[in-house]
Enzyme design. Structure first.
Site, short mmCIF file in Angstrom:
data_model
loop_
_atom_site.label_atom_id
_atom_site.label_comp_id
_atom_site.label_asym_id
_atom_site.label_seq_id
_atom_site.Cartn_x
_atom_site.Cartn_y
_atom_site.Cartn_z
N CYS A 181 5.96 21.82 -26.80
CA CYS A 181 6.60 23.19 -26.88
C CYS A 181 7.90 23.27 -27.81
CB CYS A 181 6.90 23.76 -25.77
SG CYS A 181 6.96 25.59 -25.31
N GLU B 163 -9.32 30.87 -20.69
CA GLU B 163 -8.95 30.12 -21.59
C GLU B 163 -9.63 29.01 -20.98
OE1 GLU B 163 -5.70 30.51 -23.40
OE2 GLU B 163 -4.89 32.18 -22.69
N ARG C 54 13.60 26.03 -16.32
CA ARG C 54 14.64 26.36 -17.19
C ARG C 54 16.14 26.08 -17.03
NH1 ARG C 54 11.44 31.68 -18.15
NH2 ARG C 54 9.32 31.09 -18.85
N SER D 287 9.01 23.79 -10.93
CA SER D 287 10.50 24.06 -10.24
C SER D 287 10.39 24.90 -9.16
CB SER D 287 11.05 24.23 -11.66
OG SER D 287 11.09 25.37 -12.16
N LYS E 40 -1.35 26.39 -13.92
CA LYS E 40 0.52 26.37 -13.59
C LYS E 40 0.68 28.00 -13.54
CE LYS E 40 4.37 25.39 -16.07
NZ LYS E 40 5.20 25.61 -17.61
N CYS F 211 10.29 25.60 -27.35
CA CYS F 211 11.68 26.36 -26.46
C CYS F 211 12.93 25.60 -26.09
CB CYS F 211 10.90 27.37 -24.94
SG CYS F 211 10.40 25.67 -23.57
N CYS G 294 8.89 29.85 -27.67
CA CYS G 294 7.99 28.52 -27.56
C CYS G 294 7.07 28.36 -29.29
CB CYS G 294 6.96 28.51 -26.32
SG CYS G 294 7.50 28.42 -25.04
N TYR H 27 7.73 17.21 -8.96
CA TYR H 27 8.78 16.64 -8.55
C TYR H 27 8.53 16.30 -7.30
CZ TYR H 27 9.98 20.20 -12.23
OH TYR H 27 9.77 20.68 -14.27
N LYS I 219 -1.74 28.95 -17.60
CA LYS I 219 -0.40 29.08 -18.00
C LYS I 219 -0.17 30.04 -17.38
CE LYS I 219 3.74 27.71 -19.10
NZ LYS I 219 5.09 27.08 -20.09
C1 PBG Z 1 7.47 24.53 -21.75
C2 PBG Z 1 7.68 24.39 -20.14
C3 PBG Z 1 7.88 25.39 -18.95
C4 PBG Z 1 7.27 24.59 -17.68
C5 PBG Z 1 6.96 22.95 -18.13
N1 PBG Z 1 6.45 23.50 -19.67
C6 PBG Z 1 8.87 26.56 -18.98
C7 PBG Z 1 8.21 27.58 -19.18
O1 PBG Z 1 7.39 28.35 -20.13
O2 PBG Z 1 9.26 28.53 -19.81
C8 PBG Z 1 8.19 24.94 -16.54
C9 PBG Z 1 7.59 23.44 -15.13
C10 PBG Z 1 8.99 24.43 -14.30
O3 PBG Z 1 8.75 24.77 -14.10
O4 PBG Z 1 9.23 23.66 -13.35
N2 PBG Z 1 6.88 26.12 -22.59
#
Ligand code: PBG
Length: 323
Positions: free
Chosen positions: A117, A230, A202, A271, A245, A119, A127, A310, A192
């Site tokens: 990615c 998708e 983040r 997270s 996700k 970002c 991204c 995690y 996603k």
């Molecule tokens: C990158 C990415 C993100 C996550 C995984 N890869 C953040 C987002 O899309 O803002 C989130 C993972 C998490 O919250 O544990 N794009």
């Protein structure tokens, strides 16, 4: 007459025998955050018990992973340098590239996946590449493919695009194949969602967008039929594994994807899901271990064959204790 369901709940032997969903350490992928700099092991405040590691201290987490029996990781990077074009994302000596080389050197059998990615590497935190205040899909594809290639060159076993640009899977597949990386696989973050559950990540990855949000590329949480489209597209474009996700608020999406596609399916226990359990446990409201186990069992029961979490290290330790 009625059926005596309780006969099969009588003791742990019979309960274990009729159990439909069993977690094991093959199921889990652990996220690792590698940071530029030296001699760093810094606790991530938003992700209790997780750390940022500099390359020279990666061995500390690798030792823990080995001891717990975790077999796979997904790598995220915290670069020193950010710019408009996210140039440190595809640099040969970028933080993920150096991290992957180190992980493979320390533990060659470890299955190393990389998050693909932009970002974390762009100054604006989006991204992809910005044109006229918008993320330019087709321009971004060129960069995403380069990032994936640079990860493969560093030794990644699998790349996982999380940017949500249309066409990224075929762009990556083409790039990898043209460069002799036919055996590097792709796990696509297919469904996603644009979720508020990514907040703690983040903060951990310093990747929040500096303006606007990600609604024009990540999915609307209200949609499930769109998620199937998708996933279908990513399979057609050449993904080896598809993903839903977040996990917990989207168990229906996982179940539908499992029923609809005979394809390996992953889920990301993100997270915010992790942080909620941690916070409740810290407040003395729940039994952390039991809740974490139940949460991960429910994600597997819904149909996910593998889970990014995690909790991976803790869970593998707990499973060992139960053996
Ligand atoms: C990158 C990415 C993100 C996550 C995984 N890869 C953040 C987002 O899309 O803002 C989130 C993972 C998490 O919250 O544990 N794009």
């Amino acid at each position: 007459m009625f059926r005596r369901h309780r006969r099969l709940r009588k003791n742990s032997v019979i309960r274990d025998m009729v159990r439909e969903t069993v977690l094991n350490r093959n199921d889990f992928i652990y996220p690792i955050f590698v940071t530029d700099g030296d001699n760093i092991k810094r606790e991530i405040p938003s992700l209790d018990g997780n750390y940022h590691y500099s390359v020279d201290r990666l061995h500390e987490i690798v030792d823990e992973i080995k001891e717990a029996g975790v077999k796979s990781v997904i790598v995220f990077g915290l670069p020193e340098h950010k710019d408009e074009l996210g140039s440190s994302a595809y640099a040969e000596d970028g933080i993920v590239q150096r991290g992957v080389r180190k992980l493979k050197e320390l533990y060659p059998e470890l299955f190393v996946i990389t998050d693909v990615c932009m970002c974390e590497y762009t100054s604006h935190g989006h991204c992809g590449i910005i044109h006229d205040n918008e993320v330019d899909n087709d321009e971004t594809l060129k960069y995403i493919a380069e990032i994936a290639l640079s990860h493969a060159k560093a030794g990644a076993d699998m790349v996982a695009p999380s940017d949500m640009m249309d066409g990224r899977v075929s762009a990556i597949r083409k790039k990898l194949d043209e460069n002799g990386y036919k055996n590097v696989s792709i796990m696509a973050y297919s469904a996603k969602y644009c979720s508020a559950f990514y907040g703690p990540f983040r903060e951990a990855a310093n990747s929040a967008p500096k303006f606007g949000n990600r609604k024009s590329y990540q999915m609307d949480p209200a949609n499930v039929r769109e998620a199937m489209l998708e996933i279908e597209d990513d399979i057609e474009e050449g993904a080896d594994i598809v993903m839903v996700k977040p996990a917990l608020p989207y168990l229906d999406v996982i179940r539908l994807a499992r029923d609809k596609f005979d394809y390996p399916l992953a889920a990301y226990n993100v997270s915010g899901e992790f942080a909620m359990v941690k916070a409740a446990a810290k407040a003395g409201l729940i039994d952390e271990r039991a809740v974490a186990m139940e949460m991960l069992t429910s994600i597997k029961r819904a149909g996910a064959g593998m889970i990014i979490t995690y909790y991976a290290v803790d869970i593998c330790r707990w499973l060992k204790e139960e053996m």
